[in-house]
Design an enzyme around this catalytic site. Structure first.
Site: not given
Length: 227
Positions: A147, A185
């Site tokens: 991701s 993230k």
């Protein structure tokens, strides 16, 4: 009184520190002293350390410091030369502290760059070039998932993380979600909530209440192994 090999080893370490600021490897010491195995080097290092001539610097690979030089006496089993090298070394100024070229930092398991997974505490360590780290306490996590590929972070990379509990919008952080799972993230704040953004268009942002997310570190660098 030191043995001839102990004298020879401490001179070799001192010379290498003065020339490069980095202590020699065990392989280099083995070859310099014409020993058959590295176990002989380990025994010599341990003897010198026990007698207070050298010390190992913690959390660093290849890091030895010469604390004191042998007195200008003949090593056991060797006749003193006319121009005593030990005396010359003893008169030299103290060597600079060994260059912090490699640091061992804790390796705490895997972290998701995808759906959150648990970041496991472990006993392993990872040798890291000091140039990749700044000030502060650091640890490493192995990246799992894709991701964050648009940020150049790939599955199998090692994330080098500076341990902090605050971050600015746009920082790449290790976020502990609901005190259960950790993920890597981008951190952003939006309308009183926390948004964890991926760097891959195939994934959606994850949005949580502020009390559900705890910052456990900020990305400081990456290591990648090529097979």
């Amino acid at each position: 009184m030191l043995t001839a090999k102990q004298h020879e080893l401490i001179q070799f370490i001192q010379k290498r520190l003065e020339e490069t600021g980095i202590s020699p490897s065990f392989e280099e010491m083995k070859e310099a002293l014409d020993l058959k195995s590295k176990s002989g080097v380990h025994r010599l290092i341990s003897a010198l350390e026990e007698r207070g001539f050298i010390r190992r610097l913690p959390n660093r690979a290849r890091a030895l410091e010469v604390i004191k030089q042998p007195e200008a006496s003949t090593p056991a089993g060797r006749q003193a030369p006319a121009n005593d090298v030990i005396s010359q070394v003893a008169r030299k100024p103290a060597a600079p502290e060994p260059a912090n070229d490699v640091i061992e930092i804790p390796l705490h398991g895997r972290i998701a760059a995808g759906a959150p997974i648990e970041a496991l505490e472990g006993q392993s360590s990872l040798p890291v070039p000091a140039a990749l780290l700044g000030a502060g306490e650091h640890y490493a996590l192995e990246v799992s998932g894709d991701s964050m590929i648009e940020a150049g972070i790939f599955d199998g990379d090692f994330a080098l993380v500076r341990r902090v509990n605050t971050a600015r919008d746009g920082d790449i952080v290790v976020a502990l979600v609901r005190n259960e799972e950790a993920t890597l993230k981008y951190l952003r704040r939006e309308n009183g909530r926390i948004r964890l953004d991926p760097a891959n268009g195939a994934y959606d942002p994850q949005i949580y209440d502020e009390h559900e997310v705890e910052v456990q570190g900020k990305l400081a660098g990456l290591l990648r192994r090529y097979h």
